[in-house]
Design a protein around this motif. Structure first.
Motif, PDB file in Angstrom:
ATOM      1  N   ALA A   1       0.822  -1.224   0.000  1.00  0.00           N
ATOM      2  CA  ALA A   1       0.000   0.000   0.000  1.00  0.00           C
ATOM      3  C   ALA A   1       0.849   1.264   0.000  1.00  0.00           C
ATOM      4  O   ALA A   1       0.412   2.308  -0.475  1.00  0.00           O
ATOM      5  N   MET A   2       2.063   1.200   0.554  1.00  0.00           N
ATOM      6  CA  MET A   2       3.001   2.322   0.624  1.00  0.00           C
ATOM      7  C   MET A   2       2.488   3.443   1.546  1.00  0.00           C
ATOM      8  O   MET A   2       1.508   3.266   2.262  1.00  0.00           O
ATOM      9  N   CYS A   3       3.167   4.597   1.506  1.00  0.00           N
ATOM     10  CA  CYS A   3       2.921   5.655   2.489  1.00  0.00           C
ATOM     11  C   CYS A   3       2.109   6.819   1.919  1.00  0.00           C
ATOM     12  O   CYS A   3       2.233   7.154   0.737  1.00  0.00           O
TER      13      CYS A   3
ATOM     14  N   LEU B   1       6.224   6.153  -1.558  1.00  0.00           N
ATOM     15  CA  LEU B   1       4.905   6.785  -1.569  1.00  0.00           C
ATOM     16  C   LEU B   1       3.903   6.019  -2.421  1.00  0.00           C
ATOM     17  O   LEU B   1       4.251   5.432  -3.445  1.00  0.00           O
ATOM     18  N   LYS B   2       2.646   6.072  -1.996  1.00  0.00           N
ATOM     19  CA  LYS B   2       1.555   5.566  -2.815  1.00  0.00           C
ATOM     20  C   LYS B   2       1.211   6.613  -3.872  1.00  0.00           C
ATOM     21  O   LYS B   2       1.648   7.781  -3.762  1.00  0.00           O
ATOM     22  N   PRO B   3       0.452   6.282  -4.915  1.00  0.00           N
ATOM     23  CA  PRO B   3       0.032   7.292  -5.885  1.00  0.00           C
ATOM     24  C   PRO B   3      -0.625   8.494  -5.193  1.00  0.00           C
ATOM     25  O   PRO B   3      -1.399   8.318  -4.241  1.00  0.00           O
ATOM     26  N   PHE B   4      -0.285   9.676  -5.642  1.00  0.00           N
ATOM     27  CA  PHE B   4      -0.755  10.945  -5.091  1.00  0.00           C
ATOM     28  C   PHE B   4      -0.175  11.242  -3.706  1.00  0.00           C
ATOM     29  O   PHE B   4      -0.623  12.163  -3.021  1.00  0.00           O
ATOM     30  N   GLY B   5       0.820  10.451  -3.289  1.00  0.00           N
ATOM     31  CA  GLY B   5       1.447  10.689  -1.994  1.00  0.00           C
ATOM     32  C   GLY B   5       2.291  11.951  -2.002  1.00  0.00           C
ATOM     33  O   GLY B   5       2.649  12.490  -3.056  1.00  0.00           O
ATOM     34  N   LEU B   6       2.637  12.414  -0.798  1.00  0.00           N
ATOM     35  CA  LEU B   6       3.360  13.677  -0.629  1.00  0.00           C
ATOM     36  C   LEU B   6       4.711  13.442   0.029  1.00  0.00           C
ATOM     37  O   LEU B   6       4.795  12.802   1.084  1.00  0.00           O
ATOM     38  N   LEU B   7       5.755  13.964  -0.586  1.00  0.00           N
ATOM     39  CA  LEU B   7       7.073  14.018   0.035  1.00  0.00           C
ATOM     40  C   LEU B   7       7.301  15.418   0.576  1.00  0.00           C
ATOM     41  O   LEU B   7       7.319  16.389  -0.187  1.00  0.00           O
ATOM     42  N   ALA B   8       7.463  15.519   1.892  1.00  0.00           N
ATOM     43  CA  ALA B   8       7.815  16.790   2.528  1.00  0.00           C
ATOM     44  C   ALA B   8       9.308  16.751   2.825  1.00  0.00           C
ATOM     45  O   ALA B   8       9.756  16.142   3.796  1.00  0.00           O
ATOM     46  N   SER B   9      10.100  17.381   1.951  1.00  0.00           N
ATOM     47  CA  SER B   9      11.556  17.408   2.080  1.00  0.00           C
ATOM     48  C   SER B   9      11.921  18.677   2.841  1.00  0.00           C
ATOM     49  O   SER B   9      12.032  19.753   2.260  1.00  0.00           O
ATOM     50  N   PHE B  10      12.114  18.541   4.160  1.00  0.00           N
ATOM     51  CA  PHE B  10      12.217  19.734   5.003  1.00  0.00           C
ATOM     52  C   PHE B  10      13.614  20.011   5.531  1.00  0.00           C
ATOM     53  O   PHE B  10      13.804  20.932   6.339  1.00  0.00           O
TER      54      PHE B  10
ATOM     55  N   GLY C   1       3.590   7.860  -9.984  1.00  0.00           N
ATOM     56  CA  GLY C   1       2.218   7.871  -9.482  1.00  0.00           C
ATOM     57  C   GLY C   1       1.661   9.239  -9.172  1.00  0.00           C
ATOM     58  O   GLY C   1       0.925   9.404  -8.208  1.00  0.00           O
ATOM     59  N   ALA C   2       2.005  10.241 -10.005  1.00  0.00           N
ATOM     60  CA  ALA C   2       1.472  11.598  -9.817  1.00  0.00           C
ATOM     61  C   ALA C   2       1.725  12.093  -8.393  1.00  0.00           C
ATOM     62  O   ALA C   2       0.822  12.527  -7.681  1.00  0.00           O
ATOM     63  N   LEU C   3       2.981  12.015  -8.001  1.00  0.00           N
ATOM     64  CA  LEU C   3       3.359  12.371  -6.638  1.00  0.00           C
ATOM     65  C   LEU C   3       3.439  13.884  -6.448  1.00  0.00           C
ATOM     66  O   LEU C   3       3.609  14.638  -7.399  1.00  0.00           O
ATOM     67  N   TYR C   4       3.374  14.290  -5.197  1.00  0.00           N
ATOM     68  CA  TYR C   4       3.570  15.678  -4.805  1.00  0.00           C
ATOM     69  C   TYR C   4       4.872  15.790  -4.016  1.00  0.00           C
ATOM     70  O   TYR C   4       5.199  14.918  -3.209  1.00  0.00           O
TER      71      TYR C   4
END
Length: 324
Positions: free
Chosen positions: A207-209, A228-237, A256-259
């Motif tokens: 399922a991923m994150c 990440l799962k599709p449409f998942g978000l990476l917050a690179s802080f 997967g159309a990531l953010y």
């Protein structure tokens, strides 16, 4: 005259100089604060090394501190002499005393120690916006926290768990794995020995994150995307391993159309009412016991260079505090 740590040029920890400085009286909207504890953060090393350009030299490093108000400048009505306060503001914290804008200062409840406050104004407020604003974590989410045994990581793990998420953490050693588990991580990945994305896939049953919180940067960027799962978000802080380099945006489509976002604290606390609300949420959560802020190392202010060496060697866990 007060003692402070200043840098006169960029370089390694050896450029940190313990010396006398003279502070002016607080100006309009400012406070003079006697520091009781000063927080140590990776961003301090970025300004010292030159990864982030210093606004001027010589420069007193440090964003976060906690202490007592010694004097108030013209126009300040929210604080008075003797108040316990915590500050998160651009530079000036590595000192026995500091001038700080009243707008960057919050009242410190008696339930929160100076050491804990100095450890959480940057790291805890960062966790607050990451979990409540960058991606609003909810019951049933799965989140990945890199450097889960670090100061911000331990807060993210605890708070994410309290919000009902399944928390996966990455760490560099078995000792750090135990620490992360003790602070809310449901699963821990030893990133030096295991393929992070493959383990995430195994843990989640494919399922991923929903979101990855990545303060490491360059070394973990692709593994974060792959977790990440599709449409998942990476917050690179953050950039503990170096800044993420330019990349082909088409990668986000292919995976997967990531953010991806590169959030930071300053825009979140630019409005006074937002900063006060964030601090209240943080202090209330810590006072409730849902989140503890472990201060696992202290250094005398004069030994800031040794503190930087410990931090950059990845030899620290939890928060490290400088004591004036």
């Amino acid at each position: 005259m007060v003692k402070a740590i200043r840098v006169h040029k960029n370089g390694g920890p050896e450029v940190l100089q313990f010396e006398d400085i003279t502070l002016p009286a607080p100006g309009p909207g400012e406070l003079l604060i006697k520091n009781r504890a000063v927080g140590l953060n990776f961003i301090d090393t970025y300004f010292r090394s030159g990864l982030y350009p210093a606004p001027h030299f010589p420069l007193v490093l440090g964003n976060e501190s906690a202490g007592d108000v010694l004097a108030v400048g013209p126009g300040v009505t929210e604080f008075k002499v003797g108040d316990r306060v915590a500050v998160v503001s651009a530079h000036g914290a590595y000192a026995e005393e500091r001038i700080a804008p009243a707008t960057a200062t919050v009242a410190l409840p008696e339930a929160i120690s100076y050491e804990a406050a100095a450890s959480m104004m940057l790291k805890g407020m960062t966790a607050e916006y990451l979990l409540h604003r960058t991606y609003k974590v909810k019951q049933g989410d799965t989140i990945l926290v890199h450097a889960a045994a670090g100061a911000t990581g331990l807060i993210l793990c605890q708070w994410g768990k309290a919000l009902g998420a399944t928390v996966i953490g990455t760490v560099g050693s078995k000792d750090k794995a135990e620490l992360a588990k003790a602070h809310g991580a449901d699963h821990v990945i030893l990133y030096r020995d295991e393929d992070v994305a493959a383990r995430v896939k195994e843990i989640t049953g494919g399922a991923m994150c929903d979101v990855v919180y990545d303060g490491v940067g360059k070394d973990t960027f692709m593994a974060s995307l792959d977790s990440l799962k599709p449409f998942g978000l990476l917050a690179s802080f953050g950039n503990a391993s170096g800044a993420v380099e330019a990349f082909n945006l088409g990668i986000l489509a292919a995976k997967g159309a990531l953010y991806v976002t590169r959030p930071t604290l300053n825009p979140h606390i630019a409005k006074r009412e937002t900063m006060v609300a964030m601090a209240k949420n943080l202090f209330d959560t810590v006072a409730s016991g849902k989140v503890t802020v472990p201060v696992n190392a202290t250094f005398a202010l004069k030994d800031a260079a040794d503190a930087h060496r410990a931090l950059e060697s990845r030899g620290t866990t939890g928060s490290t505090v400088l004591l004036p």
